[in-house]
Design a protein around this motif. Structure first.
Motif, PDB file in Angstrom:
ATOM      1  N   LEU A 108      81.494 -16.134  39.723  1.00  9.48           N
ATOM      2  CA  LEU A 108      82.337 -17.596  39.853  1.00  9.48           C
ATOM      3  C   LEU A 108      83.559 -17.549  38.489  1.00  9.48           C
ATOM      4  O   LEU A 108      83.673 -18.560  38.307  1.00  9.48           O
ATOM      5  CB  LEU A 108      81.627 -18.855  39.105  1.00  9.48           C
ATOM      6  CG  LEU A 108      79.962 -18.379  39.363  1.00  9.48           C
ATOM      7  CD1 LEU A 108      78.960 -19.882  38.832  1.00  9.48           C
ATOM      8  CD2 LEU A 108      80.330 -20.064  41.155  1.00  9.48           C
ATOM      9  N   GLU A 109      84.360 -16.887  38.239  1.00  8.38           N
ATOM     10  CA  GLU A 109      84.317 -16.180  37.547  1.00  8.38           C
ATOM     11  C   GLU A 109      86.208 -16.213  38.190  1.00  8.38           C
ATOM     12  O   GLU A 109      86.914 -16.997  37.364  1.00  8.38           O
ATOM     13  CB  GLU A 109      85.299 -14.350  37.092  1.00  8.38           C
ATOM     14  CG  GLU A 109      85.708 -14.136  36.008  1.00  8.38           C
ATOM     15  CD  GLU A 109      85.119 -14.452  34.451  1.00  8.38           C
ATOM     16  OE1 GLU A 109      85.754 -15.290  34.094  1.00  8.38           O
ATOM     17  OE2 GLU A 109      84.254 -14.880  34.788  1.00  8.38           O
ATOM     18  N   PRO A 110      86.371 -16.201  39.137  1.00  8.16           N
ATOM     19  CA  PRO A 110      87.689 -17.318  39.704  1.00  8.16           C
ATOM     20  C   PRO A 110      88.021 -18.627  39.629  1.00  8.16           C
ATOM     21  O   PRO A 110      89.207 -19.385  38.325  1.00  8.16           O
ATOM     22  CB  PRO A 110      87.961 -17.227  41.214  1.00  8.16           C
ATOM     23  CG  PRO A 110      87.095 -15.410  41.332  1.00  8.16           C
ATOM     24  CD  PRO A 110      86.486 -15.997  40.619  1.00  8.16           C
ATOM     25  N   LEU A 111      86.834 -19.510  39.735  1.00  4.75           N
ATOM     26  CA  LEU A 111      87.067 -20.731  39.179  1.00  4.75           C
ATOM     27  C   LEU A 111      86.405 -20.956  37.675  1.00  4.75           C
ATOM     28  O   LEU A 111      87.438 -22.233  36.964  1.00  4.75           O
ATOM     29  CB  LEU A 111      85.222 -21.027  40.189  1.00  4.75           C
ATOM     30  CG  LEU A 111      85.431 -22.904  39.802  1.00  4.75           C
ATOM     31  CD1 LEU A 111      86.238 -23.502  40.186  1.00  4.75           C
ATOM     32  CD2 LEU A 111      84.031 -23.317  39.957  1.00  4.75           C
ATOM     33  N   LYS A 120      89.513 -23.397  33.291  1.00  2.00           N
ATOM     34  CA  LYS A 120      90.500 -23.109  31.650  1.00  2.00           C
ATOM     35  C   LYS A 120      91.408 -24.344  31.595  1.00  2.00           C
ATOM     36  O   LYS A 120      91.770 -24.267  29.997  1.00  2.00           O
ATOM     37  CB  LYS A 120      90.483 -21.323  31.329  1.00  2.00           C
ATOM     38  CG  LYS A 120      89.760 -20.873  31.293  1.00  2.00           C
ATOM     39  CD  LYS A 120      90.193 -19.561  30.704  1.00  2.00           C
ATOM     40  CE  LYS A 120      89.108 -18.235  30.747  1.00  2.00           C
ATOM     41  NZ  LYS A 120      88.782 -17.079  30.637  1.00  2.00           N
ATOM     42  N   PHE A 121      92.617 -24.556  32.425  1.00  2.00           N
ATOM     43  CA  PHE A 121      93.310 -25.429  32.417  1.00  2.00           C
ATOM     44  C   PHE A 121      93.702 -26.683  33.527  1.00  2.00           C
ATOM     45  O   PHE A 121      94.435 -27.277  32.945  1.00  2.00           O
ATOM     46  CB  PHE A 121      94.309 -24.470  33.703  1.00  2.00           C
ATOM     47  CG  PHE A 121      94.613 -23.090  32.969  1.00  2.00           C
ATOM     48  CD1 PHE A 121      95.362 -21.980  31.604  1.00  2.00           C
ATOM     49  CD2 PHE A 121      94.037 -22.239  33.758  1.00  2.00           C
ATOM     50  CE1 PHE A 121      95.740 -21.364  31.248  1.00  2.00           C
ATOM     51  CE2 PHE A 121      94.049 -20.738  33.206  1.00  2.00           C
ATOM     52  CZ  PHE A 121      94.902 -20.792  32.240  1.00  2.00           C
ATOM     53  N   GLY A 162      90.834 -29.687  41.690  1.00  2.00           N
ATOM     54  CA  GLY A 162      91.888 -30.577  42.406  1.00  2.00           C
ATOM     55  C   GLY A 162      93.158 -30.351  41.548  1.00  2.00           C
ATOM     56  O   GLY A 162      94.041 -30.950  41.824  1.00  2.00           O
ATOM     57  N   GLY A 163      92.579 -30.451  39.967  1.00  2.00           N
ATOM     58  CA  GLY A 163      93.456 -30.925  38.980  1.00  2.00           C
ATOM     59  C   GLY A 163      92.766 -32.173  37.995  1.00  2.00           C
ATOM     60  O   GLY A 163      92.071 -31.399  37.367  1.00  2.00           O
ATOM     61  N   TRP A 189      81.683 -28.705  34.729  1.00  2.47           N
ATOM     62  CA  TRP A 189      82.650 -28.967  35.503  1.00  2.47           C
ATOM     63  C   TRP A 189      81.496 -29.439  36.833  1.00  2.47           C
ATOM     64  O   TRP A 189      81.687 -30.374  37.353  1.00  2.47           O
ATOM     65  CB  TRP A 189      83.406 -27.552  36.286  1.00  2.47           C
ATOM     66  CG  TRP A 189      83.935 -27.834  38.134  1.00  2.47           C
ATOM     67  CD1 TRP A 189      84.584 -28.709  38.662  1.00  2.47           C
ATOM     68  CD2 TRP A 189      82.734 -27.707  38.531  1.00  2.47           C
ATOM     69  NE1 TRP A 189      84.781 -29.538  39.864  1.00  2.47           N
ATOM     70  CE2 TRP A 189      83.964 -28.066  40.485  1.00  2.47           C
ATOM     71  CE3 TRP A 189      81.880 -27.002  39.477  1.00  2.47           C
ATOM     72  CZ2 TRP A 189      83.133 -27.777  41.469  1.00  2.47           C
ATOM     73  CZ3 TRP A 189      81.522 -27.180  40.830  1.00  2.47           C
ATOM     74  CH2 TRP A 189      82.087 -26.862  41.559  1.00  2.47           C
ATOM     75  N   PHE A 190      80.333 -28.794  36.615  1.00  2.00           N
ATOM     76  CA  PHE A 190      79.712 -29.368  37.900  1.00  2.00           C
ATOM     77  C   PHE A 190      78.965 -30.905  37.558  1.00  2.00           C
ATOM     78  O   PHE A 190      78.671 -31.371  38.200  1.00  2.00           O
ATOM     79  CB  PHE A 190      78.321 -27.975  37.943  1.00  2.00           C
ATOM     80  CG  PHE A 190      76.906 -28.310  39.264  1.00  2.00           C
ATOM     81  CD1 PHE A 190      77.915 -28.327  40.861  1.00  2.00           C
ATOM     82  CD2 PHE A 190      76.055 -28.508  39.019  1.00  2.00           C
ATOM     83  CE1 PHE A 190      76.717 -28.615  41.673  1.00  2.00           C
ATOM     84  CE2 PHE A 190      74.572 -28.841  40.055  1.00  2.00           C
ATOM     85  CZ  PHE A 190      75.840 -28.924  41.243  1.00  2.00           C
TER      86      PHE A 190
END
Length: 229
Positions: free
Chosen positions: A161-164, A169-170, A175-176, A211-212
């Protein structure tokens, strides 16, 4: 007009678990479109709508039949352009294709091994037999051996899950500021695990967990309508 979404379930028909069905459920809710869920087992799929599909989800929207979660999202975007967008343009479609590839090539295989016996045990007897036969043909080994390998997947899942984790973080969603279909793709995979297996893949306090949880709350808590295993 009543829409019907055929959704894969086990013995408990109130617990649809397919990751692809969950993508579509959230897509329909995102568009503000009502729908009825028609629960089915694995062995019922070939009989749907006079053999219209070999996979679920399958959506009937009036006279229109659409299968495959990505194709359904594209259909909804085109058929209901006045409603909230699932892609926010061609770039969003391209991003969703990338996210789909990452999810299905990285997350799905690991979850499938981690939860394989949980899935099997949740099914009706006729579907258990189908599931064992088809998955053992796919993996080339007994389900129990696959499940044993899944213990390693459980230990290493967080790293996948590291890419997610980096992205979140941003921004609050893939989707933003607001979710798009790309979010529903990854949510579907993790919701699949949440519903079928008691194994917990997300650590409390992890940005991905946050996020989840936000995704579970979307659309009046649609994701929470089915409790965790």
């Amino acid at each position: 007009m009543t829409r019907k979404l055929y959704a894969l379930c086990g013995t408990d028909r109130t617990r649809p678990f397919s990751p692809h069905v969950w993508k579509t459920k959230l897509s329909l809710a995102h568009k503000g479109l009502g729908f009825d869920v028609a629960p089915i087992g694995f062995t019922e799929i070939p009989k749907l709508e006079q053999g219209a599909t070999k996979i679920v989800p399958l959506l009937r929207d009036g006279e229109k039949l659409v299968s495959d979660s990505f194709d359904i999202a594209l259909y909804l975007e085109e058929a209901y352009p006045e409603r909230p967008t699932l892609f926010s343009g061609e770039g969003g479609k391209a991003m969703a294709r990338f996210v789909e590839g990452w999810s299905q090539m990285t997350l799905h295989p690991a979850i499938g091994r981690i939860a394989i016996m949980d899935i099997h045990d949740s099914l009706e007897p006729v579907d258990r037999a189908y599931f064992r036969r088809s998955r053992e043909e796919r993996f080339g080994r007994p389900l129990e051996t696959v499940a044993e390998a899944g213990k390693t997947d459980l230990e290493t899942f967080s790293a996948k899950l590291e890419p997610l984790r980096h992205m979140l973080k941003f921004q609050p969603f893939i989707g933003g500021e607001r979710p798009l279909f790309a979010d529903y793709i990854v949510f579907g995979a993790l919701q699949w695990a949440r519903i079928v297996s008691p194994h917990r893949l997300l650590a409390t306090g992890d940005v991905v967990s946050g996020w989840f949880e936000r995704c579970l709350d979307l659309h009046d808590g649609l994701g929470r309508s089915v409790t965790a295993a």
